[in-house]
Motif scaffolding. Structure first.
Motif, PDB file in Angstrom:
ATOM      1  N   PRO A 183       0.790  -1.197  -0.270  1.00 47.19           N
ATOM      2  CA  PRO A 183      -0.204   0.091  -0.082  1.00 47.19           C
ATOM      3  C   PRO A 183       0.928   1.384  -0.062  1.00 47.19           C
ATOM      4  O   PRO A 183       0.533   2.208  -0.210  1.00 47.19           O
ATOM      5  N   GLY A 184       2.153   1.097   0.494  1.00 50.18           N
ATOM      6  CA  GLY A 184       3.065   2.155   0.210  1.00 50.18           C
ATOM      7  C   GLY A 184       3.597   2.670  -1.082  1.00 50.18           C
ATOM      8  O   GLY A 184       4.127   3.692  -1.239  1.00 50.18           O
ATOM      9  N   ASP A 185       3.409   1.727  -2.037  1.00 51.04           N
ATOM     10  CA  ASP A 185       3.945   1.882  -3.341  1.00 51.04           C
ATOM     11  C   ASP A 185       2.760   1.658  -4.266  1.00 51.04           C
ATOM     12  O   ASP A 185       2.458   0.634  -4.900  1.00 51.04           O
ATOM     13  N   LEU A 186       1.972   2.749  -4.737  1.00 50.38           N
ATOM     14  CA  LEU A 186       1.068   2.764  -5.597  1.00 50.38           C
ATOM     15  C   LEU A 186       1.258   2.738  -7.211  1.00 50.38           C
ATOM     16  O   LEU A 186       0.577   2.506  -7.970  1.00 50.38           O
TER      17      LEU A 186
END
Length: 129
Positions: free
Chosen positions: A80-83
């Motif tokens: 979720p920290g790297d979209l």
């Protein structure tokens, strides 16, 4: 015997040989890139994001042929920290299947997608309606 309640704690999402990695970079443009006009070939896309899920129903229409492609898509970022990196899985639907799935509450987005080449790289440019 009762029916098991599914939760995030008792369900898993296994690695899928059917999912593919999609890498995206998004930019907000004021207008279409130079050399591309609204009259150029494009696809008309209607996305219906099913409320409370990672699923969408995408309808794609080619105005030149008036033919539709409909698919049920699951798309999510494993981190979720790297979209910029998502996993995407598509299932193509026929008209009856699309009608059955249209019963779900969904948030709709409409856009026209243009294809553009710059410095030998291919880009998709979406114009939201």
């Amino acid at each position: 015997m009762g029916v098991a309640k599914l939760t995030d704690q008792n369900t898993i999402v296994p690695e899928s040989k059917y999912a593919r990695v999609e890498r995206e970079r998004r930019y907000l443009l004021q207008d279409l890139p130079e050399g591309l006009t609204r009259a150029d070939h494009h696809l008309q896309i209607t996305d219906n994001y099913i409320t409370g899920s990672r699923l969408r129903i995408r309808k794609v229409r080619d105005p030149r042929t008036n033919k539709w492609t409909v698919k049920l898509t699951q798309k999510f970022a494993p981190d979720p920290g790297d979209l910029s990196r998502t996993l995407i899985t598509n299932t193509y639907l026929n008209a009856i299947e699309a009608e059955v799935l249209s019963m779900f509450n969904a948030n709709e987005i409409r856009k026209n997608r243009y294809y553009f080449e710059h410095e030998r790289r291919k880009f998709s440019v979406d114009m939201f309606l």
